[in-house]
Design a protein around this motif. Structure first.
Motif, PDB file in Angstrom:
ATOM      1  N   GLY A  44       0.652  -1.257  -0.098  1.00  0.00           N
ATOM      2  CA  GLY A  44      -0.153  -0.105   0.103  1.00  0.00           C
ATOM      3  C   GLY A  44       0.784   1.081   0.031  1.00  0.00           C
ATOM      4  N   VAL A  45       1.875   1.326   0.704  1.00  0.00           N
ATOM      5  CA  VAL A  45       2.911   2.633   0.863  1.00  0.00           C
ATOM      6  C   VAL A  45       3.327   2.841  -0.771  1.00  0.00           C
ATOM      7  CG1 VAL A  45       4.476   3.531   1.961  1.00  0.00           C
ATOM      8  CG2 VAL A  45       3.429   1.780   2.954  1.00  0.00           C
ATOM      9  N   ALA A  46       3.816   1.857  -1.222  1.00  0.00           N
ATOM     10  CA  ALA A  46       4.330   1.971  -2.756  1.00  0.00           C
ATOM     11  C   ALA A  46       3.432   2.287  -3.586  1.00  0.00           C
ATOM     12  CB  ALA A  46       5.289   0.737  -3.012  1.00  0.00           C
ATOM     13  N   GLU A  47       1.929   2.077  -3.287  1.00  0.00           N
ATOM     14  CA  GLU A  47       0.984   2.244  -4.106  1.00  0.00           C
ATOM     15  C   GLU A  47       0.736   3.676  -4.031  1.00  0.00           C
ATOM     16  OE1 GLU A  47      -0.724   0.312  -6.042  1.00  0.00           O
ATOM     17  OE2 GLU A  47      -2.164   1.990  -6.659  1.00  0.00           O
ATOM     18  N   MET A  48       0.626   4.315  -2.763  1.00  0.00           N
ATOM     19  CA  MET A  48       0.033   5.760  -2.458  1.00  0.00           C
ATOM     20  C   MET A  48       1.172   6.844  -2.927  1.00  0.00           C
ATOM     21  SD  MET A  48      -2.190   5.870   0.732  1.00  0.00           S
ATOM     22  CE  MET A  48      -1.173   4.596   1.575  1.00  0.00           C
TER      23      MET A  48
ATOM     24  N   GLN B 140      -9.432 -12.049  -4.124  1.00  0.00           N
ATOM     25  CA  GLN B 140      -8.482 -11.411  -3.189  1.00  0.00           C
ATOM     26  C   GLN B 140      -7.271 -11.252  -3.903  1.00  0.00           C
ATOM     27  OE1 GLN B 140      -8.501 -12.046   1.217  1.00  0.00           O
ATOM     28  NE2 GLN B 140      -6.362 -12.088   0.957  1.00  0.00           N
ATOM     29  N   VAL B 141      -6.854 -10.037  -3.898  1.00  0.00           N
ATOM     30  CA  VAL B 141      -5.533  -9.483  -4.516  1.00  0.00           C
ATOM     31  C   VAL B 141      -4.595  -8.968  -3.278  1.00  0.00           C
ATOM     32  CG1 VAL B 141      -4.275  -8.017  -6.461  1.00  0.00           C
ATOM     33  CG2 VAL B 141      -6.488  -8.723  -6.595  1.00  0.00           C
ATOM     34  N   SER B 142      -3.527  -9.525  -3.038  1.00  0.00           N
ATOM     35  CA  SER B 142      -2.789  -9.006  -1.873  1.00  0.00           C
ATOM     36  C   SER B 142      -1.440  -9.355  -2.084  1.00  0.00           C
ATOM     37  CB  SER B 142      -3.403  -9.481  -0.531  1.00  0.00           C
ATOM     38  OG  SER B 142      -4.181  -8.862   0.084  1.00  0.00           O
ATOM     39  N   ARG B 143      -0.559  -8.811  -1.033  1.00  0.00           N
ATOM     40  CA  ARG B 143       0.903  -9.519  -0.897  1.00  0.00           C
ATOM     41  C   ARG B 143       0.711 -10.957  -0.504  1.00  0.00           C
ATOM     42  NH1 ARG B 143       3.346  -7.732   3.100  1.00  0.00           N
ATOM     43  NH2 ARG B 143       1.786  -6.337   3.792  1.00  0.00           N
TER      44      ARG B 143
ATOM     45  N   THR C 237       0.407 -15.484  -9.718  1.00  0.00           N
ATOM     46  CA  THR C 237       1.307 -14.464  -9.467  1.00  0.00           C
ATOM     47  C   THR C 237       1.398 -13.273 -10.469  1.00  0.00           C
ATOM     48  OG1 THR C 237       3.442 -15.533 -10.257  1.00  0.00           O
ATOM     49  CG2 THR C 237       2.755 -15.921  -8.198  1.00  0.00           C
ATOM     50  N   THR C 238       1.362 -12.165 -10.021  1.00  0.00           N
ATOM     51  CA  THR C 238       1.546 -10.906 -11.094  1.00  0.00           C
ATOM     52  C   THR C 238       2.861 -10.300 -10.966  1.00  0.00           C
ATOM     53  OG1 THR C 238       0.750  -9.470  -9.360  1.00  0.00           O
ATOM     54  CG2 THR C 238      -0.885 -10.485 -10.478  1.00  0.00           C
ATOM     55  N   PRO C 239       3.271 -10.071 -12.135  1.00  0.00           N
ATOM     56  CA  PRO C 239       4.758  -9.335 -12.169  1.00  0.00           C
ATOM     57  C   PRO C 239       4.501  -7.751 -11.928  1.00  0.00           C
ATOM     58  CG  PRO C 239       3.849 -10.042 -14.450  1.00  0.00           C
ATOM     59  CD  PRO C 239       2.857 -10.282 -13.455  1.00  0.00           C
TER      60      PRO C 239
END
Ligand code: UDP
Length: 494
Positions: free
Chosen positions: A60-64, A284-287, A369-371
């Motif tokens: 989330g931090v890298a997202e924001m 669900q999409v998450s780390r 897994t998503t790149p």
């Protein structure tokens, strides 16, 4: 001489403020932000705001941060984003340990060796940062990993400093006490601290702490509107579905990898047996973090499938929705998120649980897994996956805020989460924007909630509408930035 551990993160290619103002529903928020931004700029003058965290991708931090950087720069404010790094592999294992302790989990034993490692790595980063910042700049440090920086720079520079902590729990135990006593010596160097909920503020920061809820950028690639054609194109380009015809743009630089029945993660070839676009889809999409609750969700869904196996149910009935529903669990390629060394282990647990399921159930569950190497493609993929979903789940055992929830609400999707985690509880009103179970590890409760939601498509649409309105009113970036602006103003000399 060895390369800098500290890295400047370039932020490019963003919509300008005028573009936001061009949308009727966003224009009033843009006008308010601009007005407050002018005052802030006048007071900041040529000071630079330095944002520091520990990864440029993942979480989330890298997202924001890119959004905040773009907006501040759009307002004319000098802004830089830097990430700390480490040559010592143990550093991010230690900080992940501290992260888990703040969430009340893990072995509370932290000794001198850990403290020396924490300080050694931060000291090396601090040396570079000291040569980049000017004495009256503003330092905003995110999360515990780079926390000692302000402490280490303070004796040389008179920087104003804020610590932004995105994590926390609303209970106290031996683990949280250990975490806070480990972090304690570095807190004094900060003028202010910012948390996502009042419950997270540790007593020693009371009086110096402010609550600012995160917010999302409605025009970012992660959140902007996608037409049906765009959605299909993104899903095809990223290897999530088989393209219905020749693709205009071709494949993305990197495609997603699916867990196959033979236990390997590979690109998906051949016909789309998973029918991602036609079945009711629970996502669900998450780390890949144990506290995100992937495993109990997988197990609950498998129970649901075992109980509702018959596809002979009448079209249009709840039974048919339940029988056709599929589960999609997606997260970043393990190893691509610098500060999250546990990902591979968590994915391995999920893999083992998946392989233990009967084939008939495996075929209704996708673990993908998503790149993350191409931020634009990766954001579009998550956007398309969320839009292709019927329900978005965030089954976190702990969750500071949960941007995945906000992102889903913004897209008009009902969310299933739990009331034990404070972040979801702040966003989702049970029975209005989705559902909150009490215990994310209670597979029976989760199974029942999924069944209740999947059985009533009309109610899901109503919940999605309310969720979208709430995201619009409460969780957009404009409100978040105005709060940050006021906080910075209060810290500046008059
Ligand atoms: N995310 C992503 N790709 C993935 C998994 C997650 O881009 O494969 C993003 C997700 O869309 C969200 C962020 O990572 O923007 C996760 O933030 P959140 O606050 O939900 O949790 P955190 O990872 O910070 O604990």
């Amino acid at each position: 001489m060895s390369a800098n551990l500290l890295q400047r993160v370039p932020v490019a290619g963003a919509p300008a403020m005028e573009e936001y103002a061009g949308y009727a529903h966003l224009a009033p928020a843009v006008a308010e932000l601009r007005a407050e931004g002018r005052e802030l700029l006048a007071r900041l003058g040529s000071r630079t705001v330095w944002l520091v965290n520990s990864t440029a991708v993942g979480g989330g931090v890298a997202e924001m941060l890119p959004t905040i950087v773009r907006f501040l720069r759009n307002l004319g404010i000098r802004t830089e984003w830097v990430t700390i790094g480490s040559r010592e592999s143990g550093f991010f294992e230690l900080t992940k340990h501290v992260h888990n302790l703040v969430h009340g989990e893990g072995d509370p034993e932290l000794g001198d060796a850990e403290r020396r490692l924490f300080e050694r790595v931060n000291q090396e980063n601090a040396q570079t940062l000291a040569s980049w910042v000017r004495t009256d700049d503003i330092l905003v440090v995110h999360e515990p990993q780079p926390l000692p920086l302000a402490f280490m720079l303070r004796d040389r520079l008179s920087l104003a400093a804020v610590w932004r902590c995105h994590i926390g729990v609303d209970t106290e135990n031996a683990a949280t006490r250990a975490a806070w006593s480990f972090l304690d010596p570095y807190l004094t160097a900060y003028d202010r601290a910012v948390f996502s909920a009042p419950e997270y503020i540790p007593p020693r920061l009371a009086g110096r702490a402010t609550v600012i809820l995160p917010g999302i950028d409605p025009l970012a690639s992660k959140n902007r509107d996608l037409s049906i054609r765009d959605t299909i194109e993104v899903l095809s380009s990223s290897g999530m579905i088989l393209s219905p015809g020749p693709m205009v743009g071709g494949y993305f630089a990197q495609r997603s990898r699916w867990l196959h029945a033979d236990g390997t993660f590979r690109h998906r070839e051949g016909p789309d047996g998973f029918a991602l676009l036609s079945r009711p889809l629970v996502t669900q999409v998450s780390r890949w973090d144990r506290l995100k609750g992937f495993l109990p969700l997988l197990r609950a869904f498998a129970r649901l499938k075992a109980a509702h196996a018959s596809t002979a149910a009448e079209p249009g009935t709840p039974a048919r929705s339940l029988a056709l529903a599929g589960l999609l669990l997606a997260g970043p390629d393990p190893g691509s998120v610098q500060d999250d060394p546990e990902a591979a282990g968590v994915l391995e647990e999920l893999r083992a649980a998946y392989l233990a399921l009967p084939t008939s159930i495996q075929s209704q569950i996708a673990i993908v897994t998503t790149p993350l190497h191409h931020p634009e493609e990766s954001a579009l993929l998550v956007n398309a996956l969320q839009r292709a979903s019927t329900i978005v789940v965030q089954n976190s055992l702990r969750e500071g805020f949960g941007l995945t929830i906000t992102e889903a609400m913004w897209k008009g999707l009902p969310v299933l989460s739990n009331s034990r985690a404070c972040g979801p509880r702040q966003q989702i009103r049970d029975g209005m924007d989705g559902m909150l179970v009490r215990d994310p590890e209670d597979e029976g409760e989760l199974e029942r909630a999924l069944a209740t939601m999947l059985a009533d498509a009309q109610r899901l649409r109503a919940w999605g509408r309310t969720a979208q309105r709430r995201a619009f009113e409460e969780f957009l970036v404009f409100r978040q930035l105005r709060q940050w602006g006021r906080l910075l103003l209060a810290m500046l000399p008059v």
